[in-house]
Design a protein around this motif. Sequence first.
Motif, PDB file in Angstrom:
ATOM      1  N   PHE A  88       6.030  -5.850  -6.396  1.00  0.00           N
ATOM      2  CA  PHE A  88       6.993  -6.856  -5.964  1.00  0.00           C
ATOM      3  C   PHE A  88       6.293  -8.146  -5.543  1.00  0.00           C
ATOM      4  O   PHE A  88       5.120  -8.158  -5.177  1.00  0.00           O
ATOM      5  N   THR A  89       7.056  -9.217  -5.587  1.00  0.00           N
ATOM      6  CA  THR A  89       6.655 -10.486  -4.974  1.00  0.00           C
ATOM      7  C   THR A  89       7.712 -10.832  -3.940  1.00  0.00           C
ATOM      8  O   THR A  89       8.833 -10.309  -3.975  1.00  0.00           O
ATOM      9  N   LEU A 115       3.173  -8.984  -1.047  1.00  0.00           N
ATOM     10  CA  LEU A 115       3.963  -7.838  -0.601  1.00  0.00           C
ATOM     11  C   LEU A 115       3.341  -6.547  -1.090  1.00  0.00           C
ATOM     12  O   LEU A 115       3.004  -6.428  -2.275  1.00  0.00           O
ATOM     13  N   SER A 116       3.198  -5.595  -0.189  1.00  0.00           N
ATOM     14  CA  SER A 116       2.801  -4.243  -0.582  1.00  0.00           C
ATOM     15  C   SER A 116       3.775  -3.263   0.036  1.00  0.00           C
ATOM     16  O   SER A 116       4.288  -3.480   1.134  1.00  0.00           O
ATOM     17  N   ILE A 125       6.485  -1.548   4.425  1.00  0.00           N
ATOM     18  CA  ILE A 125       6.373  -2.819   3.720  1.00  0.00           C
ATOM     19  C   ILE A 125       5.460  -3.750   4.517  1.00  0.00           C
ATOM     20  O   ILE A 125       5.563  -3.835   5.740  1.00  0.00           O
ATOM     21  N   THR A 126       4.531  -4.399   3.812  1.00  0.00           N
ATOM     22  CA  THR A 126       3.609  -5.331   4.453  1.00  0.00           C
ATOM     23  C   THR A 126       3.686  -6.669   3.738  1.00  0.00           C
ATOM     24  O   THR A 126       3.533  -6.739   2.516  1.00  0.00           O
ATOM     25  N   LEU A 127       3.927  -7.716   4.489  1.00  0.00           N
ATOM     26  CA  LEU A 127       3.985  -9.068   3.949  1.00  0.00           C
ATOM     27  C   LEU A 127       2.863  -9.877   4.581  1.00  0.00           C
ATOM     28  O   LEU A 127       2.701  -9.886   5.806  1.00  0.00           O
ATOM     29  N   THR A 128       2.064 -10.546   3.756  1.00  0.00           N
ATOM     30  CA  THR A 128       0.949 -11.329   4.283  1.00  0.00           C
ATOM     31  C   THR A 128       0.960 -12.730   3.697  1.00  0.00           C
ATOM     32  O   THR A 128       1.350 -12.944   2.547  1.00  0.00           O
ATOM     33  N   VAL A 142      13.100 -10.559  -2.245  1.00  0.00           N
ATOM     34  CA  VAL A 142      12.166  -9.647  -2.895  1.00  0.00           C
ATOM     35  C   VAL A 142      12.476  -9.618  -4.387  1.00  0.00           C
ATOM     36  O   VAL A 142      13.634  -9.425  -4.785  1.00  0.00           O
ATOM     37  N   LYS A 143      11.442  -9.820  -5.194  1.00  0.00           N
ATOM     38  CA  LYS A 143      11.604  -9.759  -6.650  1.00  0.00           C
ATOM     39  C   LYS A 143      10.652  -8.731  -7.220  1.00  0.00           C
ATOM     40  O   LYS A 143       9.506  -8.621  -6.765  1.00  0.00           O
ATOM     41  N   GLU A 144      11.136  -7.980  -8.199  1.00  0.00           N
ATOM     42  CA  GLU A 144      10.296  -6.979  -8.840  1.00  0.00           C
ATOM     43  C   GLU A 144       9.496  -7.635  -9.947  1.00  0.00           C
ATOM     44  O   GLU A 144      10.022  -8.448 -10.725  1.00  0.00           O
TER      45      GLU A 144
END
Length: 732
Positions: free
Chosen positions: A640-641, A667-668, A674-677, A631-633
């Motif tokens: 985040f990405t 990422l949201s 947390i949701t990753l798509t 995770v990167k801000e």
Amino acid sequence: MLMIRGRLYMLVVILVITASLLFITGCSKEETNAEAETNAIADTVLKPLAVIDDFNSENVVGALETDGIEVVLPEGALGEGSEVSVAIGGEIPTYDKAQMALAGGALDIKFSGAQRRTDAPILVKIAVDQSYFADHQELEGFKAAHYGQATGWTYTMPVEVNPEKGYIAFEIYNNDLWGTAELTEAERKEQYIKGKALQSWGESQLEGDVQAATKEMIESILVNQFNATNKSEIELVSKAILKELKYGSLEYGKLATDLMNKDFKSYTANVASMIGQTFANAYEADALSSTFGQLGNAAEAAGYLWEGDYSGAGMKLAETISEMSPAYKVAKVAVDVIDTKINNWKNNGIEEAYKAFKEGSNDYILFGYNNEPENFGEVWDQMRGLARQIEMDAVKKYAASIGVKESELSQAQIDKAKTKARETLKDQFEKRIKQEEEIALQEANEREVLAQFEKYGLLERGRVWYPYEQSMERMLDRLYEQIKRIQLETGRFGIVYKDGDLHDQARGLDYIGIVKDDEMKMSDLAKLIKERYVFGEAAYEKMLKEMGYVKDYELESGTYKGTLVINDAPVLEAAKKALDDPASVPTVTDAEGEECEEFDINEEEIQVQVQEAINKGNSVIGVEVPITLIVKEGTEKGVFTATLRIDYASAFPDYGCEEATDEPYNLSFKEGVITLTNTLVDEGFTMNSVFKGTFEGENKLKGTFEATTTEDEYSGYAATSVLYSGSWKVSK
């Protein structure tokens, strides 16, 4: 010739041999009259059935159809000089109708001679009119009922309740009057509370066992996984962890729960994680290296330690501890000991033996015993068949715990297992007799638990969570499991049973009215269980936060490591459907009417290939796969990405999976979720991957994932758009 589009076949094959597509992310009669009455169904004349004095072969007395009773005395049930008389009817001693109602006839069995207990269990069947069972949707309230002059009526679990043939069967080791009874719901609750209090007390006595098992496992891991040879350093690490175990309810609660649940994998991982934490806190990299040499097959775990990644080190250590490893066997043996200690108090025969041990029975025969008070040797010898059964069970468990057949055990191992079983029971009897006051207090606590369950409607039959066909005892078991689940989820293993207990300074606080960090109020636990049952997980988690039992954590950038597990793969069901019923498979054509990527499902070679792919696909379900989430801000705070790497290649080295790569994910992070798509398009095939997760602790995430496709031909054929789904967890 029936043709189907080749992509369905390819989906199955790809699921198991490549990470580029599917592995991208990669009822009871209640009596209110408490007046004791004589049973109306009793005969007035005792009817003798038989007298048996030869036990060199099996003896069967009576018949259900004609006598309403059948008794099977096995070969060797009693020794020479013994005699058994069996009779039915007679006047039945009074009983309290607020507690029970006799459901059938009664059996009067008397032993004469020196032997008062049998060497093998006697099987008794008592007929009960089938109409008696008609209104019952569950049968847990039916028990065997024993009457002794010194004890009154007591209950024993039946071995069978058969409403179809109309009888209840149970096993006995001693004489007196026996019958079958239906307990009232109030009495069932009373019996459950007493049993639960004993179980809870028994579990509270396991601290030494948990510590001993953990110490042995720690030392085994250090020696076998880290090639440690310095005994003083091994002892240092062991003491450091056991100190935390002694004073930290979270650590003890986790490990004790793992062992009681026989969850070897979680227990191993928790111990390994504690080792990692201790290493990282106590040593510099050079000191670790010099103390533990080359680290052997734990070199990768050491790499995590150098970086301060305790969870990563713990997981890697746990991966190296297979079912055949010495450390894993330590856990299995520990489970055997703990399981025996807990289950002893669920055995009515052992409870009767304890009463004889406690009270003594020189002036009368108590459950067939005649002994001095607190003389375990006399009690054990007079247990006879029950003692032999305990020994046989101990040998069986011991063999299973070390992974061998009973026939492969040496006589020394067999003798050791038997001696251990006897010593364990003796130790439990001696501890319990000194702690009867504690058990009485625990019984009061369990009554408060029941009161809270009832207050919040959790024991109202007919609710979605409590169907009529489910017994009250099993419903209570479920509710207690919910308590354990919440304790594990929050890391709080202490219970304040009454809200007023918050003002008890004996809880170790200098101030009053405050819940400690490792406690929860029983009233809150009942509310939380009700919330989960009625409104679901999201509402439950919200209430946990509102009550202050969990914290809101902020997502932090960094590397998170963990595992995912595929739990379901509808794509495999689709392929199996094609094999089982080829005619159900539609022929897909393109815009010009041409069939697409044809292959013949009827061809033997194709069927073999599809079946092989299905078999491989099924073999990956339930297997843990390593994952890394980075995770990167971004430039804006809170944005985040993320990239996600799923290492199917190492999880399934023989399947030809591609080497794991970092795949970009959107990422949201909103309201703690947390949701990753990610969307993948490969040769026109679209697959969407969605990971959802929440915090289970600081920098620890867990959740579910799902891979779906928008291709109509797949979703139409498989009756779902889901390719596969599962669960995941990571920690920083």
